[in-house]
Design a protein around this motif. Sequence first.
Motif, PDB file in Angstrom:
ATOM      1  N   SER A 215       0.849  -1.236   0.124  1.00  0.00           N
ATOM      2  CA  SER A 215      -0.061  -0.091  -0.107  1.00  0.00           C
ATOM      3  C   SER A 215       0.908   1.127  -0.151  1.00  0.00           C
ATOM      4  CB  SER A 215      -0.939  -0.070   1.293  1.00  0.00           C
ATOM      5  OG  SER A 215      -1.666   1.407   1.439  1.00  0.00           O
ATOM      6  N   ASN A 216       0.386   2.262  -0.694  1.00  0.00           N
ATOM      7  CA  ASN A 216       1.060   3.768  -0.507  1.00  0.00           C
ATOM      8  C   ASN A 216      -0.039   4.682   0.439  1.00  0.00           C
ATOM      9  OD1 ASN A 216      -0.754   3.760  -2.615  1.00  0.00           O
ATOM     10  ND2 ASN A 216       0.376   5.199  -3.811  1.00  0.00           N
ATOM     11  N   SER A 217      -0.849   3.999   0.918  1.00  0.00           N
ATOM     12  CA  SER A 217      -1.984   4.827   1.556  1.00  0.00           C
ATOM     13  C   SER A 217      -1.335   5.532   2.864  1.00  0.00           C
ATOM     14  CB  SER A 217      -3.075   4.081   2.344  1.00  0.00           C
ATOM     15  OG  SER A 217      -2.817   3.258   3.079  1.00  0.00           O
ATOM     16  N   GLN A 239      -7.691  10.102   6.740  1.00  0.00           N
ATOM     17  CA  GLN A 239      -6.901   9.525   5.627  1.00  0.00           C
ATOM     18  C   GLN A 239      -6.453  10.977   5.037  1.00  0.00           C
ATOM     19  OE1 GLN A 239      -9.242   7.580   2.815  1.00  0.00           O
ATOM     20  NE2 GLN A 239      -7.684   6.614   1.792  1.00  0.00           N
ATOM     21  N   ASP A 242      -3.093   9.533  -1.071  1.00  0.00           N
ATOM     22  CA  ASP A 242      -2.029   8.612  -1.307  1.00  0.00           C
ATOM     23  C   ASP A 242      -0.686   9.153  -1.605  1.00  0.00           C
ATOM     24  OD1 ASP A 242      -3.980   6.826  -0.580  1.00  0.00           O
ATOM     25  OD2 ASP A 242      -4.151   6.093  -2.612  1.00  0.00           O
TER      26      ASP A 242
END
Length: 535
Positions: A215-217, A239, A242
């Motif tokens: 993931s690149n979150s 959040q 990204d």
Amino acid sequence: MLSQFTSILFFVFTVLYEASSQDNIVIGSNLDLRNDERLPVSGTKNWQLLPQRATTFSPRHSHATTVFACPDNPSTQCLWLTGGYSDSHRSFDLRMEKEISDVWYSKDGKSWNQVELYGDFIQGVGNWDAKPGSFAAPWYARYGHSLDVLDDEDGDADVMVLVGGNNPMPSNDVWLSTDGIRWYFDGYAAWPKRAYHSTAVFQGKLFILGGTPFSNSVWAGSLVKNRTREVGYSIKWTQMKDAPWTPRAGACAIAHSVNEDIAPLPNATEEFTNNTSEVLFILGGLAGHGQDNPDYEGIRTRNDVWKTTDGETWERVMTDTKVWPGRAFHGCTSWTSNNNDPISQPKMFIAGGGYMGTDGNREARSLETYTDTWWSYNGSEWMKINYEEGSIYKDNLYSTNEWTEITVEDGRKVYRGKWGFSLEAFVASQDLNGDGEINTERAMTKVCPVANKTLCKTMKLAEEHIPALFLIGGKVEGSSMVSDTFVSKRGINCELDGITCGNKGSCGHLVVKAGKLGLFCGQAFIKHNFFRDEF
């Protein structure tokens, strides 16, 4: 056909279940490595194996550590260790498992105390049927998780936060503790389940970066006071955008104070200022896009460094791909000065880890580990601390990092890389004046440089609170997991490529002149005037 999720998990798990010879090993020795014939010059040891007490944590890797208040004296700081992956053992419910759900703390890295645990033993979210007051935590046994400390803006470290990890599959449960004894469930995070993610406390928030499934979150967690909960707090998750870096796991994240006035090495001067700003870095990791992604180029460890000043806008800062090689499951930390000396600049350190994946004709299905240590002021220019040569494949590998030395059954001393350990900036007791005692109070103490005993300086310091790095546990390549703790000695901030500046007066392009210190000499040595030799 395996799904992308399953394929990535399988790829990462090959590290954990690799088939390797399990030599019986003894870590460390009395050998002065700096006098080895393979060294270009003699020097001083920079790492010391701390003696293990009768009771200590079991050998493990992929555990999580932090620095937080001691349970018996909140005014004193302790090292804390949680969970990890170990040899097969019976859990509290008599099942055989390799994940661990224990908690340990130490005031000095030598004596480790296991904690009797209480808190939210809730059915369906953890070890609900474990006995409160036993050594089994309320949370499921796990590895590849994270442990950090958050402040509710009162200036004190208020809460330890444990999140995610494999238990045995990736998870997103959140646990809080204000004393390390009682652990409370804070629900499931808004972010997807993950393990081997990277975390750092940046601008007062807990940042969660990447993880497996790749993931690149980026998510940020804020500590919020909540009187409805017994622990008194909860985490509010936000959040972020990204990140542009390749999705990854097993990377390192560091929140670090960068002085923008330091010129790039080797053109820096000693005229530093305190113009610092907090920057969030992510370093390396095992990375790759899914096979259905047009940017797919295989899965391998990386050596890229990215930074952000706001948590959303990222910039790649290390463009020289020949500095330190791509790696994952390495250790990293920021060693920040606590004094007002303008020369005492914070440094980032990385150590160990290994290469894995496919890069051109180089393919490695299990970790090929490293024996190195590096530091940087700003994430773009890096200086190598240790000297090394040879290859593990010819069994002639050598490194001046003492944590790489092992003794095998036939008595041979060999050098092996390590991964899955933790690296923490803490304080150590060191006999600086050689009188065989540790001064516990700030007192006038005579400290002598290694190279010249006639150039001793007298200063006021407490020998039991010397800044140091602690390298804890991990997995040795081609051998077993370990439960050892190494502490850095005073030479580590004054060494390049295995040469200590106090011994020779220079390290590469830097020369120590009369009344001056080399720029690579870090905070502890400037603060305490170590190695202030005349040349």
